[in-house]
Design an enzyme around this catalytic site. Sequence first.
Site, PDB file in Angstrom:
ATOM      1  N   TYR A   1       1.642 -13.570  -3.942  1.00  0.00           N
ATOM      2  CA  TYR A   1       0.502 -14.392  -3.542  1.00  0.00           C
ATOM      3  C   TYR A   1      -0.470 -14.550  -4.693  1.00  0.00           C
ATOM      4  O   TYR A   1      -0.372 -13.853  -5.697  1.00  0.00           O
ATOM      5  CB  TYR A   1      -0.179 -13.818  -2.292  1.00  0.00           C
TER       6      TYR A   1
ATOM      7  N   ARG B   1      18.621 -11.113   8.284  1.00  0.00           N
ATOM      8  CA  ARG B   1      18.083  -9.910   7.643  1.00  0.00           C
ATOM      9  C   ARG B   1      19.170  -9.105   6.932  1.00  0.00           C
ATOM     10  O   ARG B   1      20.122  -8.635   7.553  1.00  0.00           O
ATOM     11  CB  ARG B   1      17.397  -9.024   8.685  1.00  0.00           C
TER      12      ARG B   1
ATOM     13  N   HIS C   1      19.122  -6.713   2.995  1.00  0.00           N
ATOM     14  CA  HIS C   1      18.193  -6.402   1.909  1.00  0.00           C
ATOM     15  C   HIS C   1      18.419  -7.191   0.618  1.00  0.00           C
ATOM     16  O   HIS C   1      17.464  -7.692   0.033  1.00  0.00           O
ATOM     17  CB  HIS C   1      18.179  -4.901   1.628  1.00  0.00           C
TER      18      HIS C   1
ATOM     19  N   GLU D   1      -7.403   1.246 -10.219  1.00  0.00           N
ATOM     20  CA  GLU D   1      -8.093  -0.007  -9.860  1.00  0.00           C
ATOM     21  C   GLU D   1      -8.480   0.080  -8.395  1.00  0.00           C
ATOM     22  O   GLU D   1      -8.216   1.081  -7.722  1.00  0.00           O
ATOM     23  CB  GLU D   1      -7.197  -1.218 -10.119  1.00  0.00           C
TER      24      GLU D   1
HETATM   25  N1  PDD Z   1      -7.099  -9.313  -5.027  1.00  0.00           N
HETATM   26  N2  PDD Z   1      -6.416  -5.547  -8.301  1.00  0.00           N
HETATM   27  C1  PDD Z   1      -5.860  -5.776  -7.103  1.00  0.00           C
HETATM   28  C2  PDD Z   1      -5.012  -4.724  -6.490  1.00  0.00           C
HETATM   29  C3  PDD Z   1      -6.100  -7.006  -6.446  1.00  0.00           C
HETATM   30  O1  PDD Z   1      -5.532  -7.236  -5.250  1.00  0.00           O
HETATM   31  C4  PDD Z   1      -6.944  -7.975  -7.052  1.00  0.00           C
HETATM   32  C5  PDD Z   1      -7.222  -9.301  -6.407  1.00  0.00           C
HETATM   33  C6  PDD Z   1      -7.509  -7.672  -8.299  1.00  0.00           C
HETATM   34  C7  PDD Z   1      -8.380  -8.662  -9.032  1.00  0.00           C
HETATM   35  O2  PDD Z   1      -7.624  -9.725  -9.529  1.00  0.00           O
HETATM   36  P1  PDD Z   1      -8.248 -11.174  -9.758  1.00  0.00           P
HETATM   37  O3  PDD Z   1      -9.450 -10.985 -10.607  1.00  0.00           O
HETATM   38  O4  PDD Z   1      -7.179 -11.907 -10.454  1.00  0.00           O
HETATM   39  O5  PDD Z   1      -8.600 -11.729  -8.398  1.00  0.00           O
HETATM   40  C8  PDD Z   1      -7.207  -6.464  -8.903  1.00  0.00           C
HETATM   41  C9  PDD Z   1      -7.222 -10.551  -4.284  1.00  0.00           C
HETATM   42  C10 PDD Z   1      -8.526 -11.243  -4.471  1.00  0.00           C
HETATM   43  C11 PDD Z   1      -6.883 -10.273  -2.838  1.00  0.00           C
HETATM   44  O6  PDD Z   1      -5.977  -9.475  -2.628  1.00  0.00           O
HETATM   45  O7  PDD Z   1      -7.495 -10.864  -1.945  1.00  0.00           O
END
Ligand code: PDD
Length: 287
Positions: free
Chosen positions: A33, A100, A102, A182
């Site tokens: 996504y 289905r 894998h 993160e």
């Molecule tokens: N999430 N780390 C993770 C695990 C993320 O899911 C996201 C973004 C980021 C930041 O990435 P960016 O700056 O490219 O949006 C870092 C989106 C917004 C979400 O899951 O809704």
Amino acid sequence: MGRIAYVNGRYVRHADAAVHIEDRGFQFADGVYEVWAVFGGRLADAPGHFARLKRSLGELRIVPPMSEAALTVVLMEVLRRNAVRDGLIYLQVNRGVAPRDHPFPDPPVPPSLVITAKRVDLAASDARAARGVGVVCVPENRWGRCDIKTVGLLPNVLAKQAAKEAGAVEAWFVDDLGLVTEGGSSNAWIVDADGVLRTRGIQANILRGVTRNSLLGLISDAGLKLDERPFTVAEAKGAREAFITGAGSLVLPVVRIDGANVGDGAPGPVAKRLRALYMSLARGNAA
Ligand code: PDD
């Protein structure tokens, strides 16, 4: 006006939008996504998100559903049909629909493509940034390919639920060495005790945040000191400032970590300045 979603070639009422029960995104989280912030009806940081989408698809050997130019047309049409000026647009590509099993379907099936958009109240977002938010720390328990933006987000869901139950808005994953990797849906930053901006380098097992990348340019232009080096939870708790970045959070000051104040418990000057710089950059580069 009701919300409209794009599903596999059709614009449909959001309430009726659906994929097949044997869609591999549904059964295996076999899909990727992207999320773009939208300002003034246009996509912020568009090229970075398209590049990462292409990379995520390539890493999983999912065929792109259409060209970037065609995707852009559909994204803009979804924004138009939903009258989204400021908000978020979400795009998901799954490997497709097959009985289905894998391994990849053989022969391959066409990928599924879903796009939805929603409005964001920028005034409310700014008010939240002015207050700052809390984060909680949770053990890193994700797989080794967090650089791929897959829809396999169960650890993130559980971490963010834990954050919510603790009255926080984000969870920071912490690895075995005590270093923050993160956030559940954002990248993590501090201004350390020496006044140096710190965030983990992208060679680590994290998502290569597009917002993070834009901020690196702004930091360099502003002549701020930056060290792309991980930080411990203790360093974050003793930092002058902390903040998170992402398409959803933009640049969002963090004022509490595990319930303890960061600095004086109010958003700091560097985070506030970087949010303002990022907002004007993103508004300006929206395409
Ligand atoms: N999430 N780390 C993770 C695990 C993320 O899911 C996201 C973004 C980021 C930041 O990435 P960016 O700056 O490219 O949006 C870092 C989106 C917004 C979400 O899951 O809704």
